[in-house]
Design an enzyme around this catalytic site. Structure first.
Site, PDB file in Angstrom:
ATOM      1  N   ASP A   1      -6.322 -10.394  20.831  1.00  0.00           N
ATOM      2  CA  ASP A   1      -7.480 -10.602  21.694  1.00  0.00           C
ATOM      3  C   ASP A   1      -8.293 -11.821  21.276  1.00  0.00           C
ATOM      4  O   ASP A   1      -9.277 -12.160  21.926  1.00  0.00           O
ATOM      5  CB  ASP A   1      -8.394  -9.366  21.684  1.00  0.00           C
ATOM      6  CG  ASP A   1      -7.942  -8.305  22.680  1.00  0.00           C
ATOM      7  OD1 ASP A   1      -7.107  -8.638  23.538  1.00  0.00           O
ATOM      8  OD2 ASP A   1      -8.410  -7.162  22.587  1.00  0.00           O
TER       9      ASP A   1
ATOM     10  N   LYS B   1      -9.523 -12.422  17.858  1.00  0.00           N
ATOM     11  CA  LYS B   1     -10.523 -12.161  16.825  1.00  0.00           C
ATOM     12  C   LYS B   1     -10.554 -13.273  15.781  1.00  0.00           C
ATOM     13  O   LYS B   1     -11.614 -13.797  15.430  1.00  0.00           O
ATOM     14  CB  LYS B   1     -10.225 -10.809  16.153  1.00  0.00           C
ATOM     15  CG  LYS B   1     -10.241  -9.632  17.102  1.00  0.00           C
ATOM     16  CD  LYS B   1      -9.943  -8.316  16.402  1.00  0.00           C
ATOM     17  CE  LYS B   1      -8.525  -8.246  15.872  1.00  0.00           C
ATOM     18  NZ  LYS B   1      -7.502  -8.320  16.940  1.00  0.00           N
TER      19      LYS B   1
ATOM     20  N   ASN C   1     -13.196 -12.232  25.927  1.00  0.00           N
ATOM     21  CA  ASN C   1     -12.668 -13.502  25.428  1.00  0.00           C
ATOM     22  C   ASN C   1     -11.601 -14.070  26.374  1.00  0.00           C
ATOM     23  O   ASN C   1     -11.112 -13.376  27.272  1.00  0.00           O
ATOM     24  CB  ASN C   1     -12.074 -13.282  24.036  1.00  0.00           C
ATOM     25  CG  ASN C   1     -11.815 -14.590  23.304  1.00  0.00           C
ATOM     26  OD1 ASN C   1     -12.424 -15.615  23.621  1.00  0.00           O
ATOM     27  ND2 ASN C   1     -10.918 -14.562  22.344  1.00  0.00           N
TER      28      ASN C   1
ATOM     29  N   GLY D   1       6.439  26.022 -15.606  1.00  0.00           N
ATOM     30  CA  GLY D   1       7.810  25.554 -15.796  1.00  0.00           C
ATOM     31  C   GLY D   1       8.642  25.908 -14.585  1.00  0.00           C
ATOM     32  O   GLY D   1       8.192  26.612 -13.665  1.00  0.00           O
TER      33      GLY D   1
ATOM     34  N   SER E   1      11.550  27.576 -12.158  1.00  0.00           N
ATOM     35  CA  SER E   1      12.079  28.923 -11.986  1.00  0.00           C
ATOM     36  C   SER E   1      13.283  29.084 -12.914  1.00  0.00           C
ATOM     37  O   SER E   1      14.159  28.220 -12.979  1.00  0.00           O
ATOM     38  CB  SER E   1      12.512  29.132 -10.533  1.00  0.00           C
ATOM     39  OG  SER E   1      13.084  30.406 -10.359  1.00  0.00           O
TER      40      SER E   1
ATOM     41  N   GLY F   1      11.954  30.849 -18.116  1.00  0.00           N
ATOM     42  CA  GLY F   1      11.596  31.899 -19.066  1.00  0.00           C
ATOM     43  C   GLY F   1      10.108  32.135 -19.206  1.00  0.00           C
ATOM     44  O   GLY F   1       9.663  32.779 -20.164  1.00  0.00           O
TER      45      GLY F   1
ATOM     46  N   SER G   1       3.680  26.807 -10.676  1.00  0.00           N
ATOM     47  CA  SER G   1       2.548  25.870 -10.487  1.00  0.00           C
ATOM     48  C   SER G   1       3.027  24.426 -10.595  1.00  0.00           C
ATOM     49  O   SER G   1       2.714  23.727 -11.565  1.00  0.00           O
ATOM     50  CB  SER G   1       1.422  26.151 -11.480  1.00  0.00           C
ATOM     51  OG  SER G   1       1.892  26.304 -12.800  1.00  0.00           O
TER      52      SER G   1
END
Length: 641
Positions: free
Chosen positions: A44, A46, A174, A478, A480, A483, A552
């Site tokens: 446009d 600018k 413009n 840790g 799966s 332990g 986690s």
């Protein structure tokens, strides 16, 4: 800083430059500063407009002009004439494609005012760049190609400018030279934009027909080609529009404290940038959120004490009384302080390639305050092209949505519509330190004001004293099959023999009740850990030693739980087992299901595991037996009293 220009394309040169350079520099230093952005659809004009402003204001050195003329012939889009856009489009990719990608900042000045202009990209994928440029702007110039009219990107950038609190909008139609300066085309575009502006709440804007390439109505209006136009030239409007700092002086006094200034035993001041209002010695002030009151003793600056300070100035305040005030607090007018809350509704613009994780802890920075915050699942996402509200579970890059924000403690705020400094915030990823989002606070949630912490006579220290132990959270993490549960169970048995009061929270067990409504998507995993953290916190309040055995997988959530606990109360135990060993064990057959595609989002296979960087304790189950690992952990955490 000069160039040869025609007589119609230059601002008047200040005679003081030749007569008294010192006086000129002093006058220049005290000019007001307007920050504005140019935005709109792709191509446009600018960058061309900004280049024209720089050219006409004589902010180009002769060698820059020579380079511009050479570049215009090489990569320009205007034939043999100067391509002003090249003054701003500095990236090679921008010049090659003739578009703007990054936010380009440029400085120029007239005799009345100084300006910093940001040329923002028009492409949808660079919305975050446009938001960056608009966040500090007082005015937005929305460019529209006279040949194309109001486009989708015109609407998007107008909405974003309005959303970010820009009060002054200029609709610059413009390339009027390419439509023979037709007034009917201009009037039609203004009418269409007016209807759209009313829909989204824009109360007023200034429409100007221009040609950035030819210079029509940039410095003088009307140009010979637009004698039908009776409004201001663009530069005249920029010189006369009210600046935000001036308007902010009319509001109540607010100063977020950035630093407690104590160079010696005899001086204690509070330094910061005044966000709004005015302050003078003798004014009564209130410290928020503590609510303590005092009186301003003096206003100290590098150049000496002031009789008054106003919005936009950085000062140090000294108070008559010794009050508790630190970084992040807000000094305000005593009889009209801002609110403090820990639950809000906000509009959020997402700026990161990785999507928003509802429930994950992010750093929230508002003024000089920094707290942990979680974002709830969005109420809706806003389609900025149609203004429709869409259902959404998260926010992707460049998405805008409305969601609830919860902070770990109350923060001082004002609605963004009233105060940018106390209503605008950013979100920062705790792991990468990347800015991932920007937001605007709407209001505090009513429940935040109605729900209060109930004080109890028996404290957590009393509970711990009765059990003759210090509360802890032993957080086993840790893969799966590593332990975790087996070792945590063995540790609890040993603590039980020592007459310690414990409770084991196991990942599988918790999902039978408290978290039975959660799946295994990334968002559900985050919520799973958040809930367990809250339960563990309550158990430590009861004086217990809490053992948790959860995969986690994300550091951010483990850090979130750590932040809930008192110092040294959270002990992260990394059960370090290589993936191939854990998969070989596969006691529950989960890895086999994950490999076959029966089980989705399984950690280590198609969902990541982020190993602890610095765990308090690490046990390697390849090298240690369960008993050896349990004995090692107990020896590290004892004594627990």
């Amino acid at each position: 800083m000069t160039h040869s220009a025609d007589n119609n394309s230059a601002y008047e040169t200040d005679a003081l430059i030749a007569e008294d350079i010192g006086a000129y520099l002093d006058q220049h230093q005290n000019k007001s500063l307007l920050r504005f952005i140019t935005c709109g659809s792709v191509d446009d004009g600018k960058s061309t407009l900004i280049g024209r402003l720089l050219y006409d204001s004589k902010m180009i050195f002769e060698d820059q002009l020579a380079a511009l003329e050479a570049d215009s012939k090489k990569v320009g889009t205007q034939g043999q004439e100067i391509d002003f856009a090249l003054l701003v489009d500095g990236l090679a990719a921008e010049r090659e494609q003739g578009i703007t990608i990054d936010v380009a900042y440029r400085f120029f000045a007239t005799e009345k005012r100084k300006f910093i202009v940001a040329d923002t990209p028009g492409h949808e994928q660079y919305t975050r760049n446009m938001v960056t440029g608009a966040s500090t702007a007082d005015l937005a110039v929305i460019l529209v190609d006279a040949r194309k009219g109001v486009l989708v990107q015109t609407r998007r950038h107008s909405y974003l400018a309005h959303l970010l609190g820009i009060k002054h909008l200029v609709l610059a139609v413009n390339k009027m030279d390419l439509v023979d300066y037709d007034q009917q085309i201009f009037d039609g575009i203004v009418a269409e934009y007016s209807a759209f502006a009313e829909e989204i709440g824009i109360e007023a804007f200034t429409a100007i027909p221009i040609s950035g390439f030819k210079g029509d109505n940039i410095t003088n209006a009307p140009s010979p080609q637009t004698e039908w136009y009776d409004g201001p030239a663009l530069i005249d409007h920029l010189e006369s529009v009210e600046i935000a700092n001036i308007a902010a002086q009319e509001r109540a006094f607010r100063m977020p404290v950035q630093w407690v200034n104590r160079p010696n035993l005899d001086f204690r001041g509070f330094s910061g940038l005044i966000g709004s209002g005015t302050v003078a010695p003798g004014d009564a002030v209130r410290i928020v959120p503590s609510g303590k009151t005092s009186t301003v003793k003096s206003i100290v600056t590098y150049d000496g004490e002031l009789k008054e300070a106003v919005a936009g100035q950085s000062v140090t305040l000294t108070l008559e009384d010794e009050v508790d005030c630190s970084r992040g607090d807000v000094i305000s007018t005593a009889d009209n302080p801002p609110e403090a809350s820990d639950q809000f509704e906000a509009t959020i613009v997402w700026l990161d390639e990785e999507a928003l994780k509802p429930g994950r802890g992010y750093w929230l920075k508002l003024a000089s305050q920094m707290v942990t915050a979680t974002i709830a699942e969005p109420k809706y996402e806003i389609n900025v092209n149609t203004m429709d509200h869409l259902a959404a579970k998260t926010l992707q890059l460049n998405s805008i949505g409305v969601a609830e924000v919860h902070t770990e403690r109350p923060i001082t705020f004002e609605p963004y519509t009233d105060s940018r400094s106390l209503g605008g915030f950013i979100l920062v990823d705790k792991i990468t330190n990347a800015t991932v989002g920007a937001g605007m606070l709407h209001f505090s949630l009513r429940r935040a004001q109605n729900v209060h912490w109930q004080a109890t006579t028996i404290t957590r220290d009393d509970h711990a004293g009765m059990k003759n132990q210090k509360p802890r959270v032993l957080w086993f993490t840790g893969l799966s099959g590593s332990g975790k549960s087996t070792i945590a169970n063995a540790v609890e048995q040993r603590l039980n023999l020592m007459n310690r009061h414990t409770f084991l929270l196991d990942g599988d067990n918790v999902r039978h009740g408290l978290n039975k409504d959660l799946g295994f998507t990334e968002a559900d995993r985050i919520e799973n850990i958040r809930r367990v953290g809250e339960v563990a916190k309550l158990m430590t309040d009861a004086g217990l030693i809490v053992l948790t055995a959860f995969i986690s997988p994300f550091r951010a959530e483990r850090d979130m739980v750590r932040s809930m606990m008192d110092e040294c109360e959270f002990i992260e135990i990394f059960v370090d087992t290589p993936l191939e060993v854990a998969e070989e064990r596969d006691v529950k057959g989960l890895y086999k299901k994950a490999r076959s595609g029966e089980l989705k989002n399984f950690t280590g296979i198609d969902s990541p595991y982020e190993a602890p960087a610095e765990p308090e304790i690490r046990v390697n189950t390849v090298e240690m037996t369960v008993d050896e690992a349990a004995d090692h952990i107990v020896s590290q955490i004892m004594p627990l009293k």
